[in-house]
Design a protein around this motif. Structure first.
Motif, PDB file in Angstrom:
ATOM      1  N   ASP A 178       0.825  -1.219   0.000  1.00 28.66           N
ATOM      2  CA  ASP A 178       0.000   0.000   0.000  1.00 28.66           C
ATOM      3  C   ASP A 178       0.852   1.259   0.000  1.00 28.66           C
ATOM      4  N   GLN A 179       0.861   1.959  -1.125  1.00 29.39           N
ATOM      5  CA  GLN A 179       1.659   3.175  -1.212  1.00 29.39           C
ATOM      6  C   GLN A 179       1.171   4.263  -0.261  1.00 29.39           C
ATOM      7  N   HIS A 180      -0.140   4.327  -0.003  1.00 31.19           N
ATOM      8  CA  HIS A 180      -0.683   5.436   0.784  1.00 31.19           C
ATOM      9  C   HIS A 180      -0.279   5.345   2.256  1.00 31.19           C
ATOM     10  N   LEU A 181      -0.375   4.168   2.841  1.00 31.78           N
ATOM     11  CA  LEU A 181       0.091   3.996   4.218  1.00 31.78           C
ATOM     12  C   LEU A 181       1.581   4.300   4.301  1.00 31.78           C
ATOM     13  N   GLY A 182       2.351   3.830   3.319  1.00 30.79           N
ATOM     14  CA  GLY A 182       3.787   4.087   3.324  1.00 30.79           C
ATOM     15  C   GLY A 182       4.103   5.569   3.218  1.00 30.79           C
ATOM     16  N   ARG A 183       3.404   6.263   2.339  1.00 34.32           N
ATOM     17  CA  ARG A 183       3.657   7.698   2.143  1.00 34.32           C
ATOM     18  C   ARG A 183       3.307   8.504   3.398  1.00 34.32           C
ATOM     19  N   TRP A 184       2.143   8.199   3.978  1.00 35.82           N
ATOM     20  CA  TRP A 184       1.749   8.944   5.169  1.00 35.82           C
ATOM     21  C   TRP A 184       2.703   8.666   6.332  1.00 35.82           C
ATOM     22  N   THR A 185       3.147   7.427   6.446  1.00 40.30           N
ATOM     23  CA  THR A 185       4.100   7.078   7.493  1.00 40.30           C
ATOM     24  C   THR A 185       5.407   7.841   7.305  1.00 40.30           C
ATOM     25  N   GLY A 186       5.908   7.862   6.065  1.00 34.61           N
ATOM     26  CA  GLY A 186       7.136   8.590   5.786  1.00 34.61           C
ATOM     27  C   GLY A 186       6.986  10.075   6.053  1.00 34.61           C
ATOM     28  N   PHE A 187       5.879  10.646   5.640  1.00 36.65           N
ATOM     29  CA  PHE A 187       5.628  12.074   5.855  1.00 36.65           C
ATOM     30  C   PHE A 187       5.612  12.403   7.341  1.00 36.65           C
ATOM     31  N   GLN A 188       4.991  11.549   8.141  1.00 34.09           N
ATOM     32  CA  GLN A 188       4.944  11.773   9.585  1.00 34.09           C
ATOM     33  C   GLN A 188       6.331  11.696  10.217  1.00 34.09           C
ATOM     34  N   MET A 189       7.243  10.999   9.557  1.00 29.83           N
ATOM     35  CA  MET A 189       8.614  10.884  10.052  1.00 29.83           C
ATOM     36  C   MET A 189       9.503  12.013   9.544  1.00 29.83           C
ATOM     37  N   GLY A 190       8.948  12.897   8.727  1.00 30.28           N
ATOM     38  CA  GLY A 190       9.716  14.026   8.209  1.00 30.28           C
ATOM     39  C   GLY A 190      10.450  13.752   6.915  1.00 30.28           C
ATOM     40  N   ILE A 191      10.114  12.662   6.240  1.00 26.85           N
ATOM     41  CA  ILE A 191      10.752  12.353   4.960  1.00 26.85           C
ATOM     42  C   ILE A 191      10.098  13.188   3.863  1.00 26.85           C
ATOM     43  N   LEU A 218      12.329   5.957   0.790  1.00 28.55           N
ATOM     44  CA  LEU A 218      11.191   5.051   0.838  1.00 28.55           C
ATOM     45  C   LEU A 218      10.751   4.724  -0.577  1.00 28.55           C
ATOM     46  N   LEU A 219      10.786   3.455  -0.922  1.00 27.49           N
ATOM     47  CA  LEU A 219      10.279   2.987  -2.210  1.00 27.49           C
ATOM     48  C   LEU A 219       8.893   2.395  -1.966  1.00 27.49           C
ATOM     49  N   LEU A 220       7.890   3.028  -2.549  1.00 28.67           N
ATOM     50  CA  LEU A 220       6.496   2.694  -2.284  1.00 28.67           C
ATOM     51  C   LEU A 220       5.905   1.878  -3.425  1.00 28.67           C
ATOM     52  N   TRP A 221       5.439   0.695  -3.115  1.00 26.56           N
ATOM     53  CA  TRP A 221       4.814  -0.163  -4.114  1.00 26.56           C
ATOM     54  C   TRP A 221       3.540   0.493  -4.634  1.00 26.56           C
ATOM     55  N   LYS A 222       3.284   0.364  -5.916  1.00 30.12           N
ATOM     56  CA  LYS A 222       2.090   0.961  -6.501  1.00 30.12           C
ATOM     57  C   LYS A 222       0.884   0.062  -6.218  1.00 30.12           C
ATOM     58  N   GLY A 223       0.343   0.204  -5.014  1.00 28.54           N
ATOM     59  CA  GLY A 223      -0.833  -0.547  -4.596  1.00 28.54           C
ATOM     60  C   GLY A 223      -1.716   0.338  -3.748  1.00 28.54           C
ATOM     61  N   HIS A 224      -2.970  -0.079  -3.553  1.00 25.28           N
ATOM     62  CA  HIS A 224      -3.911   0.743  -2.801  1.00 25.28           C
ATOM     63  C   HIS A 224      -5.097  -0.110  -2.348  1.00 25.28           C
ATOM     64  N   CYS A 225      -5.885   0.429  -1.433  1.00 23.38           N
ATOM     65  CA  CYS A 225      -7.128  -0.184  -0.998  1.00 23.38           C
ATOM     66  C   CYS A 225      -8.263   0.369  -1.843  1.00 23.38           C
ATOM     67  N   SER A 226      -9.042  -0.513  -2.419  1.00 29.82           N
ATOM     68  CA  SER A 226     -10.124  -0.070  -3.303  1.00 29.82           C
ATOM     69  C   SER A 226     -11.220   0.668  -2.543  1.00 29.82           C
ATOM     70  N   VAL A 227     -11.354   0.406  -1.249  1.00 27.82           N
ATOM     71  CA  VAL A 227     -12.340   1.138  -0.440  1.00 27.82           C
ATOM     72  C   VAL A 227     -11.837   2.541  -0.123  1.00 27.82           C
ATOM     73  N   HIS A 228     -10.640   2.638   0.424  1.00 27.94           N
ATOM     74  CA  HIS A 228     -10.163   3.928   0.913  1.00 27.94           C
ATOM     75  C   HIS A 228      -9.799   4.908  -0.200  1.00 27.94           C
ATOM     76  N   GLN A 229      -9.573   4.407  -1.402  1.00 27.71           N
ATOM     77  CA  GLN A 229      -9.281   5.340  -2.491  1.00 27.71           C
ATOM     78  C   GLN A 229     -10.534   6.108  -2.930  1.00 27.71           C
TER      79      GLN A 229
END
Length: 365
Positions: A178-191, A218-229
């Motif tokens: 999931d790219q979105h969880l990864g991105r938000w996690t990285g952003f919260q860490m200041g990346i 952070l290399l984020l896989w191109k994946g997502h949740c069909s509900v949350h998108q």
């Protein structure tokens, strides 16, 4: 004792009222031999029978602690796999409907992840520089992949803690699916956003240049949740215009823009806890699966709290919806008659490595 498995055809057209009677009767026969685990997204007519409920992290822990012979997981396939991995050898994990999968989990498979690892190795000393981190919403063989390479599993509850653990060991993370969880996690860490690159598994080298790979933390896989998108910033804007004092809370599987515009972001457990602990007479816009939101709205209504679903359209986990009263009644009646159906068994060569990655997660969390 019955000598043959009861076929599901006998339950397929059964009315819900009859199913509920048969569920209760079968459970009474089974007693403590069976424990029902239900994820927060499970439909209400099945959730009511849960012995244990929670999000993925909580249920991972619970699966390792139960003593029942049968663990019936009312969720999706990867959750039942975790139950099989974390439970005792003599316990049996069961998924009432084998079609209850996860579209996000299907967006990353072992062949594509291994190819990614090889291609990263053309640019980096991958075993020394990259820690693989898989979201728990993934197949057992990907958890095993991480276990074999010093990697780890995370959930939406502990992604930040797990990422900190990973960065303490190597300078980069490969995060899937999931790219979105990864991105938000990285952003919260200041990346910085330009240090988080999306890896497209359908393109050579993930669609990235060698320089982009070297620069990425952070290399984020191109994946997502069909509900949350399905949740959009426009939904939040409309809510704020109508209810200026309202509060917005979203799951980190939502897009980065939705998370940025929310007042709170967190796992399903975090969402439930935050709304329940809020002061009375507050109004909430919630960006996560519909069954959870509807259940939460009912639970806090008496405190004057109003809980509103973020999207104007119905967004529910359609695969988890497959676990219906008919499948649950069929499963339990077979067990009561001594027949195991839909057992989930992770191959031993994957089980040990996947358990290693999961145990790393539980130790860090």
């Amino acid at each position: 004792m019955q000598s043959a498995t009861i076929h599901f055809d006998k339950f397929n057209q059964l009315q819900d009222d009859a199913c509920h009677q048969r569920i209760r009767a079968a459970r009474a026969r089974l007693g403590k031999e069976v424990v029902l685990l239900c994820h927060h997204y499970q439909r209400a007519d099945v959730y009511q029978y849960a012995d244990l409920t929670g999000d993925s992290l909580k249920l991972s822990r619970l699966a390792s602690q139960t003593d029942s012979r049968y663990i019936v997981f009312c969720g999706v396939h990867f959750m039942a796999e975790v139950a099989d991995i974390m439970s005792k050898p003599e316990q049996i994990a069961i998924l009432p409907d084998l079609a209850a999968g996860c579209s996000m989990a299907d967006m990353a498979n072992l062949a594509k992840v291994e190819r990614c690892w090889r291609e990263l190795g053309e640019v980096l000393d991958v075993d020394q520089q990259v820690t693989p981190v898989t979201y728990i919403n993934s197949a057992a063989d990907l958890k095993a992949f991480c276990g074999a390479r010093g990697g780890i599993v995370c959930t939406s509850s502990n992604a930040g803690t797990i990422a900190a653990w990973a960065f303490a060991r190597r300078e980069k993370i490969l995060f899937f699916p999931d790219q979105h969880l990864g991105r938000w996690t990285g952003f919260q860490m200041g990346i910085a956003l330009d240090e988080m690159m999306v890896w497209d598994p359908d393109l050579e080298m993930g669609g990235l240049t060698a320089e982009q790979i070297r620069r990425a933390r952070l290399l984020l896989w191109k994946g997502h949740c069909s509900v949350h998108q399905m949740f959009q910033p426009a939904h939040i804007l409309r809510f704020r215009n109508q209810h200026p004092d309202g509060l917005v809370i979203a799951h980190p599987e939502c897009s980065f823009e939705v998370c940025r515009q929310s007042d709170f972001v967190g796992s399903t457990e975090h969402i439930v806890r935050t709304v329940k602990e809020a002061r009375p007479n507050t109004r909430w816009l919630v960006g996560t699966e519909l069954n959870l939101v509807n259940r939460l709205a009912e639970e806090v209504r008496q405190e004057g709290k109003i809980v509103q679903f973020m999207a104007p359209t119905v967004c529910m986990c359609s695969t988890m919806q497959r676990i219906d009263p008919q499948h649950l009644a069929w499963t339990l009646e077979n067990l009561a008659d001594g027949q195991v159906v839909n057992q989930i068994t992770v191959p031993e060569h994957e089980r040990a490595l996947a358990k290693l990655a999961l145990e790393r997660m539980l130790a860090v969390s």
